[in-house]
Design a protein around this motif. Sequence first.
Motif, PDB file in Angstrom:
ATOM      1  N   MET A  77       0.967  -1.046   0.071  1.00  0.00           N
ATOM      2  CA  MET A  77       0.072  -0.095   0.123  1.00  0.00           C
ATOM      3  C   MET A  77       0.895   1.105   0.000  1.00  0.00           C
ATOM      4  O   MET A  77       1.991   1.243   0.545  1.00  0.00           O
ATOM      5  CB  MET A  77      -0.877  -0.011   0.979  1.00  0.00           C
ATOM      6  N   ASP A  78       0.275   2.300  -0.622  1.00  0.00           N
ATOM      7  CA  ASP A  78       0.963   3.545  -0.417  1.00  0.00           C
ATOM      8  C   ASP A  78       0.591   4.139   0.821  1.00  0.00           C
ATOM      9  O   ASP A  78      -0.230   4.543   1.120  1.00  0.00           O
ATOM     10  CB  ASP A  78       0.563   4.328  -1.727  1.00  0.00           C
ATOM     11  N   MET A  79       1.828   4.341   1.526  1.00  0.00           N
ATOM     12  CA  MET A  79       1.589   4.906   2.857  1.00  0.00           C
ATOM     13  C   MET A  79       2.735   6.160   2.924  1.00  0.00           C
ATOM     14  O   MET A  79       3.683   6.013   2.491  1.00  0.00           O
ATOM     15  CB  MET A  79       1.603   3.852   3.851  1.00  0.00           C
ATOM     16  N   ASP A  80       2.203   7.145   3.682  1.00  0.00           N
ATOM     17  CA  ASP A  80       3.227   8.218   3.917  1.00  0.00           C
ATOM     18  C   ASP A  80       4.242   7.882   5.189  1.00  0.00           C
ATOM     19  O   ASP A  80       3.665   8.411   6.292  1.00  0.00           O
ATOM     20  CB  ASP A  80       2.369   9.674   4.211  1.00  0.00           C
ATOM     21  N   LYS A  81       5.076   7.458   4.910  1.00  0.00           N
ATOM     22  CA  LYS A  81       6.153   7.018   6.197  1.00  0.00           C
ATOM     23  C   LYS A  81       6.944   7.896   6.759  1.00  0.00           C
ATOM     24  O   LYS A  81       7.341   8.025   7.846  1.00  0.00           O
ATOM     25  CB  LYS A  81       6.982   5.693   5.481  1.00  0.00           C
ATOM     26  N   LYS A  82       7.086   9.212   6.079  1.00  0.00           N
ATOM     27  CA  LYS A  82       7.789  10.177   6.611  1.00  0.00           C
ATOM     28  C   LYS A  82       7.081  11.187   7.308  1.00  0.00           C
ATOM     29  O   LYS A  82       7.282  12.473   6.828  1.00  0.00           O
ATOM     30  CB  LYS A  82       8.890  10.871   5.455  1.00  0.00           C
ATOM     31  N   ARG A  83       6.025  11.032   7.861  1.00  0.00           N
ATOM     32  CA  ARG A  83       5.217  11.994   8.495  1.00  0.00           C
ATOM     33  C   ARG A  83       5.312  11.951  10.203  1.00  0.00           C
ATOM     34  O   ARG A  83       5.306  10.883  10.585  1.00  0.00           O
ATOM     35  CB  ARG A  83       3.749  11.748   8.150  1.00  0.00           C
ATOM     36  N   ASN A  84       5.363  13.014  10.642  1.00  0.00           N
ATOM     37  CA  ASN A  84       5.803  13.348  12.103  1.00  0.00           C
ATOM     38  C   ASN A  84       4.352  12.846  12.705  1.00  0.00           C
ATOM     39  O   ASN A  84       3.266  13.445  12.282  1.00  0.00           O
ATOM     40  CB  ASN A  84       6.130  14.514  12.533  1.00  0.00           C
ATOM     41  N   LYS A  85       4.237  11.968  13.465  1.00  0.00           N
ATOM     42  CA  LYS A  85       3.030  11.484  14.115  1.00  0.00           C
ATOM     43  C   LYS A  85       2.192  12.855  14.921  1.00  0.00           C
ATOM     44  O   LYS A  85       1.146  12.985  15.111  1.00  0.00           O
ATOM     45  CB  LYS A  85       3.024  10.312  14.722  1.00  0.00           C
ATOM     46  N   LYS A  86       3.120  13.188  15.533  1.00  0.00           N
ATOM     47  CA  LYS A  86       2.784  14.426  16.648  1.00  0.00           C
ATOM     48  C   LYS A  86       2.243  15.663  15.820  1.00  0.00           C
ATOM     49  O   LYS A  86       1.199  16.419  16.257  1.00  0.00           O
ATOM     50  CB  LYS A  86       3.761  14.739  17.778  1.00  0.00           C
ATOM     51  N   THR A  87       3.074  16.013  14.841  1.00  0.00           N
ATOM     52  CA  THR A  87       2.624  17.619  14.361  1.00  0.00           C
ATOM     53  C   THR A  87       2.007  17.284  12.854  1.00  0.00           C
ATOM     54  O   THR A  87       1.537  18.204  12.381  1.00  0.00           O
ATOM     55  CB  THR A  87       3.861  18.249  13.839  1.00  0.00           C
ATOM     56  N   LEU A  88       1.778  16.103  12.531  1.00  0.00           N
ATOM     57  CA  LEU A  88       1.510  15.616  11.195  1.00  0.00           C
ATOM     58  C   LEU A  88       2.032  16.187   9.988  1.00  0.00           C
ATOM     59  O   LEU A  88       1.314  16.348   8.850  1.00  0.00           O
ATOM     60  CB  LEU A  88      -0.300  16.002  11.115  1.00  0.00           C
ATOM     61  N   LEU A  89       3.328  16.700  10.099  1.00  0.00           N
ATOM     62  CA  LEU A  89       3.851  17.593   8.952  1.00  0.00           C
ATOM     63  C   LEU A  89       4.694  16.425   8.287  1.00  0.00           C
ATOM     64  O   LEU A  89       5.540  15.424   8.874  1.00  0.00           O
ATOM     65  CB  LEU A  89       4.767  18.365   9.455  1.00  0.00           C
ATOM     66  N   ASP A  90       4.825  16.234   7.031  1.00  0.00           N
ATOM     67  CA  ASP A  90       5.710  15.300   6.524  1.00  0.00           C
ATOM     68  C   ASP A  90       7.079  16.071   5.963  1.00  0.00           C
ATOM     69  O   ASP A  90       7.193  17.117   6.776  1.00  0.00           O
ATOM     70  CB  ASP A  90       5.073  15.192   4.887  1.00  0.00           C
ATOM     71  N   GLU A  91       7.991  15.439   5.406  1.00  0.00           N
ATOM     72  CA  GLU A  91       9.190  15.907   5.187  1.00  0.00           C
ATOM     73  C   GLU A  91       9.450  17.191   4.493  1.00  0.00           C
ATOM     74  O   GLU A  91      10.392  17.929   4.680  1.00  0.00           O
ATOM     75  CB  GLU A  91      10.279  14.708   4.455  1.00  0.00           C
ATOM     76  N   ASN A  92       8.411  17.813   3.804  1.00  0.00           N
ATOM     77  CA  ASN A  92       8.513  18.959   3.131  1.00  0.00           C
ATOM     78  C   ASN A  92       7.833  20.100   4.204  1.00  0.00           C
ATOM     79  O   ASN A  92       7.659  21.198   3.436  1.00  0.00           O
ATOM     80  CB  ASN A  92       7.761  18.675   1.609  1.00  0.00           C
ATOM     81  N   GLY A  93       7.427  19.888   5.181  1.00  0.00           N
ATOM     82  CA  GLY A  93       6.707  20.456   5.999  1.00  0.00           C
ATOM     83  C   GLY A  93       5.117  20.991   5.692  1.00  0.00           C
ATOM     84  O   GLY A  93       4.636  21.966   6.058  1.00  0.00           O
ATOM     85  N   GLN A  94       4.599  19.947   4.784  1.00  0.00           N
ATOM     86  CA  GLN A  94       3.135  19.945   4.364  1.00  0.00           C
ATOM     87  C   GLN A  94       2.340  18.962   5.241  1.00  0.00           C
ATOM     88  O   GLN A  94       2.702  18.202   5.725  1.00  0.00           O
ATOM     89  CB  GLN A  94       3.091  19.505   3.007  1.00  0.00           C
ATOM     90  N   TYR A  95       0.935  19.659   5.707  1.00  0.00           N
ATOM     91  CA  TYR A  95       0.187  18.919   6.224  1.00  0.00           C
ATOM     92  C   TYR A  95      -0.877  17.937   5.343  1.00  0.00           C
ATOM     93  O   TYR A  95      -0.527  18.082   4.100  1.00  0.00           O
ATOM     94  CB  TYR A  95      -1.036  19.859   6.803  1.00  0.00           C
ATOM     95  N   PRO A  96      -1.248  17.036   5.739  1.00  0.00           N
ATOM     96  CA  PRO A  96      -1.926  16.026   4.895  1.00  0.00           C
ATOM     97  C   PRO A  96      -3.300  16.768   4.287  1.00  0.00           C
ATOM     98  O   PRO A  96      -3.595  17.808   4.658  1.00  0.00           O
ATOM     99  CB  PRO A  96      -2.526  14.968   5.919  1.00  0.00           C
TER     100      PRO A  96
END
Length: 127
Positions: A77-96
Amino acid sequence: MAKSLRSKWKRKMRAEKRKKNAPKELARLKQALSLDKKGEADMSDLQDIATVVPADKITKQTDVEMAEQEEEDGGKMDMDKKRNKKTLLDENGQYPTWMNQRQAKKMKAKRVTKKTGKVKKKKGIAW
């Protein structure tokens, strides 16, 4: 909600329309689903209601598409593995994508106050 006289009248008239059209609709459905002597439904009348595609064509097509997709993905499955669970930011600083702007703004305000210790004043009228 929807308790005004106008909406009650509209509901009543829609119900009347359903009663009036029900026999015609039922007859049309029965005719569309009735089988000919060959064992196939009469497709000429069905074509104005919906597009008719043979079932075997659809099943073959979906099986082929599923097989191709599994080969491409490796069955994962395609999953966003590089996302901070606390802030929900990805590696580029984008929210979901499912997060709306108000939620993102709230999360950012929390993050900034933790980092700097200063509370930023909100714009608008103070009551």
